[in-house]
Design an enzyme around this catalytic site. Sequence first.
Site, PDB file in Angstrom:
ATOM      1  N   MET A 111       0.859  -1.194   0.000  1.00  0.00           N
ATOM      2  CA  MET A 111       0.000   0.000   0.000  1.00  0.00           C
ATOM      3  C   MET A 111       0.890   1.237   0.000  1.00  0.00           C
ATOM      4  SD  MET A 111      -2.785  -1.313   2.856  1.00  0.00           S
ATOM      5  CE  MET A 111      -1.531  -1.359   4.156  1.00  0.00           C
ATOM      6  N   ASP A 112       1.209   1.725  -1.176  1.00  0.00           N
ATOM      7  CA  ASP A 112       2.199   2.796  -1.321  1.00  0.00           C
ATOM      8  C   ASP A 112       1.532   4.057  -1.864  1.00  0.00           C
ATOM      9  OD1 ASP A 112       4.663   3.967  -1.178  1.00  0.00           O
ATOM     10  OD2 ASP A 112       5.422   3.099  -3.038  1.00  0.00           O
ATOM     11  N   GLY A 113       1.969   5.220  -1.365  1.00  0.00           N
ATOM     12  CA  GLY A 113       1.514   6.487  -1.922  1.00  0.00           C
ATOM     13  C   GLY A 113       0.688   7.350  -0.990  1.00  0.00           C
TER      14      GLY A 113
END
Length: 335
Positions: A111-113
Amino acid sequence: MKNIPPILETPKPLHFPDLAAMAAFSLPLHYSFTPSPLKPQLFRHLQRLKLAPHARPPVISSASNAADVTGPTGNEVVVNGMPDYYADGGSVQLPPSLQRELMPNHVAIIMDGNRRWAGSRNFPIVFGYEAGFRALKRLIDLSCNWGIGTLTVFAFSSENWCRPKVETDLLMGLFERILRVELEHFMRENIRISLIGDATKLPKQLQSLLVDAVEATQNNSRLHLIVAANYSGRSDVVQACRKIAFKVKDGHIDPNDINEYLVERELETSCTDFPHPDLLIRTSGELRMSNFLLWQLAYTELYFTNALWPDFGEAEFLEALCSFQQRQRRYGGNP
C-alpha cells in the site's frame, strides 16, 4: 549418485508419525502451487481420501454469481479449489467481468503512496494515512464480497523506522485507533486477523491490542487478513533458518532433511493455508518488492499501478483481478 553434485541429490524424506500429520504439513503447500483450474478436482479427490483440509460444512452451491449457502451434497461448487462458505450466511457476488474459478486464493498488497497523496493536496501527512485506511477498508469489504480467502497487506516495514519519529508515532497511534474501532466490525464480518513481523518493536499498548485481536478472531473464516507490521522479507527467511538451526542442534532434524518444505513451515506466513500469494498489487507506480514476502512471491503474478493507495478503489481492484485472470500461470512448465 556419486557423479551428481550434492545440491542435486534427493534429500532424505521427512518422517511423519502418521498420515494425518503428513497431510497437515503438505496439503496447504500443494494447494498453494496448484493452478486454479485444477484445484476443484484436487479437493474432491482429497475428500474421497478423507484428507481434505479444513472440511467445511456449509458450501457455495449456485451456478450464478450470487451463490446460496447449503450443506455438503458432494456436488458443491468449489471456489478457489476449496468449498467456499461464510459462517454468517454471506454470499459471493462477483462482477460480470470476473470468473469465479479463476479468482486468486491469496492477494498481497504493498500500500504505497499515502504521503504523496496528502502532499499533492497540501494536506498534512496524517490525512494521507487516514485516507489509506479508508482504501484498505474498501478492499477488505470487496475481498469478502468477491470470495478472496486471504489478504496480506504491508502496513509497516522494518525499514520504515528511519522516518521521522513524529510520523512513526502518528502511524502507531493510528494502528491502535483502527484496532479499537474496527475489531467489532471484523468479528461481525467473520474476518480473521493475523500479524507477521517483529511485534516486539511495536509500542506495548499496540502489541496488547494485536494479541487480543488475533485471539478474538482466530476462529473466523470469511477472510484471513494478514497484517505485515515491522516486517522484513529477509528477516523472515533468517528467522526460519534460525529455528531450523536450533532443531538441528537439538537433534530433532538431520541437516540432510532440510529442504524448501521445511523452510516453508517455519516462515511467518505458515499461519495461512495459502502462504504463497497468487497476486501481488503495488500502488503508486513503484516497480520493486521493497523486502516484502521475498520467499513467498517466487511464482506470484505481479501487478503495478500508478494509482496512489488512497485512490485505489473498486475499479482499480477489478482491473488488477481481470489482469490476473488473463494470465497463464505455468510455474516453470510448458504452455
